[in-house]
Design an enzyme around this catalytic site. Structure first.
Site, PDB file in Angstrom:
ATOM      1  N   LYS A 195       0.859  -1.187   0.000  1.00 46.67           N
ATOM      2  CA  LYS A 195       0.000   0.000   0.000  1.00 46.67           C
ATOM      3  C   LYS A 195       0.893   1.234   0.000  1.00 46.67           C
ATOM      4  CE  LYS A 195      -3.544   2.439   2.647  1.00 46.67           C
ATOM      5  NZ  LYS A 195      -4.536   2.367   3.717  1.00 46.67           N
ATOM      6  N   LYS A 248      -2.204  -1.521  -3.810  1.00 44.83           N
ATOM      7  CA  LYS A 248      -3.063  -0.351  -3.721  1.00 44.83           C
ATOM      8  C   LYS A 248      -2.247   0.926  -3.812  1.00 44.83           C
ATOM      9  CE  LYS A 248      -5.955   2.022  -0.418  1.00 44.83           C
ATOM     10  NZ  LYS A 248      -6.402   2.118   0.934  1.00 44.83           N
TER      11      LYS A 248
HETATM   12  C1  PBG Z   1      -7.190   3.300   5.677  1.00 45.66           C
HETATM   13  C2  PBG Z   1      -7.621   3.216   4.269  1.00 45.66           C
HETATM   14  C3  PBG Z   1      -7.541   4.210   3.294  1.00 45.66           C
HETATM   15  C4  PBG Z   1      -8.100   3.683   2.135  1.00 45.66           C
HETATM   16  C5  PBG Z   1      -8.519   2.405   2.425  1.00 45.66           C
HETATM   17  N1  PBG Z   1      -8.196   2.124   3.759  1.00 45.66           N
HETATM   18  C6  PBG Z   1      -7.070   5.611   3.394  1.00 45.66           C
HETATM   19  C7  PBG Z   1      -5.673   5.913   3.711  1.00 45.66           C
HETATM   20  O1  PBG Z   1      -4.799   5.051   3.792  1.00 45.66           O
HETATM   21  O2  PBG Z   1      -5.450   7.109   3.893  1.00 45.66           O
HETATM   22  C8  PBG Z   1      -8.214   4.413   0.835  1.00 45.66           C
HETATM   23  C9  PBG Z   1      -9.157   3.838  -0.139  1.00 45.66           C
HETATM   24  C10 PBG Z   1      -9.484   4.746  -1.258  1.00 45.66           C
HETATM   25  O3  PBG Z   1      -8.883   5.811  -1.475  1.00 45.66           O
HETATM   26  O4  PBG Z   1     -10.412   4.384  -1.985  1.00 45.66           O
HETATM   27  N2  PBG Z   1      -8.196   2.916   6.577  1.00 45.66           N
END
Ligand code: PBG
Length: 323
Positions: A195, A248
């Site tokens: 991520k 991601k």
């Molecule tokens: C954190 C989380 C995020 C997303 C999914 N889980 C936000 C982040 O890391 O700031 C982002 C998903 C998206 O942008 O669609 N709980």
């Protein structure tokens, strides 16, 4: 053998011949639909940067999930917006928190669709970070306890799969440990393994009011220029017991999906994140792009790169087209 013996256009002559030679398909089987659950009653409010997506209260979310189920979508993933935030994200592991209640309500009315829950405290903390804060530091090991507790309450409420998205080191192992200890050996973990610290989460953070109040997420989420590091992250998560790994965002990281596909034989999920959704939406609203065609092309590219499943805010729309 070259031209004129070879004429690749022969296989593009009409739609039926293109169907026969098509290498990649997008199907209902690939879709995971992300849904935001908020506190209160009777709430269904549209997220301004994500048209067509809403924050639902527990009583309102069930109908949407039943529709997803009837369209044949195999899974949803839930994100929570609690009424109260605090320093340690207590609502994240409250057995009666929004997500825990939503899972119970959904399971009563829509028994087939898989319910995945996002495990991360950023939506629940006043500082908006994914880990506990000491001074200006996001501390790793003390956060693992909270994440494990959170995952356990989700599973006790009936969640089918848990998906840690926090990027703390060791969290997959910690969650596997507590689930196994409590007898939940059959609950899979889908880990957000690679991520990235991405600008494409903007609309999500508006939706969940989860922007960090100081600093950024660069000390835990990955640095966008890195690729070998993604492979190391994925390897570690698999070693710790991840059943499905995730890359991601998706579109700016198709090379990472491709590499992961080459190097690992586990199921791979890709998150077509909020910013990727919003870009297509905004351009199509301006009449600059054909939304449906751009959406399908983007999702197919994620499959072509090697993903087995896609988390996408387009899920309902795609499902209606593919059905
Ligand atoms: C954190 C989380 C995020 C997303 C999914 N889980 C936000 C982040 O890391 O700031 C982002 C998903 C998206 O942008 O669609 N709980």
């Amino acid at each position: 053998m070259a031209f004129p013996i070879n004429r690749p256009r022969r296989l593009r002559k009409n739609e039926n011949i293109r169907r026969l030679v098509r290498e990649t398909t997008l199907s209902l089987d690939d879709l995971i639909y992300p849904i935001f659950v908020t506190f209160g009653k009777g709430v269904k409010e549209e997220i301004s940067s994500m048209p067509g997506n809403y924050r639902y209260s527990v009583d309102m979310v069930v109908k949407e999930v039943k529709e997803a189920e009837s369209l044949g979508i195999p899974a949803i993933i839930l994100f929570g917006i609690p009424e109260k935030k605090d320093e340690v994200g207590s609502e994240a592991y409250n057995p009666n928190g929004v997500i825990q209640e939503a899972v119970r309500a959904i399971k009563k009315e829509a028994s087939e669709i898989l319910v995945i829950t996002d495990v991360c405290i950023d939506e629940y903390t006043t500082h908006g970070h994914c880990g506990l804060v000491e001074g200006n530091e996001i501390v790793n090991d003390p956060t693992l306890k909270l994440l494990s507790k959170m995952a356990l309450t989700h599973v006790e409420a009936g969640a089918d799969i848990v998906a840690p998205s926090d990027m703390m080191d060791g969290r997959v192992g910690a969650i596997r440990g507590i689930l196994d200890k409590k007898g939940y050996t059959q609950i899979p973990i889908m880990s957000y393994a690679a991520k990235y610290a991405s600008a494409f989460y903007g609309p999500f953070r508006e939706a969940a009011d989860s922007s960090p109040k100081f600093g950024d997420r660069k000390s835990y989420q990955m640095d966008p220029p890195n690729s070998d590091e993604a492979i190391r992250e994925i390897e570690l998560d698999i070693e710790e017991g991840a059943d499905i790994i995730m890359v991601k965002p998706a579109l700016p990281y198709l090379d990472i999906i491709y590499r992961a596909r080459e190097e690992f034989d586990v199921p791979i999920a890709a998150f077509n994140v909020s910013g990727e959704f919003a870009m297509i939406k905004a351009a199509s609203d301006k009449g600059w792009i054909d939304e449906e065609k751009a959406m399908i092309e983007a999702l197919i590219s994620i499959k072509r790169a090697g993903a087995d499943m896609i988390l996408t805010y387009f899920a309902m729309k795609v499902a209606k087209i593919l059905k």
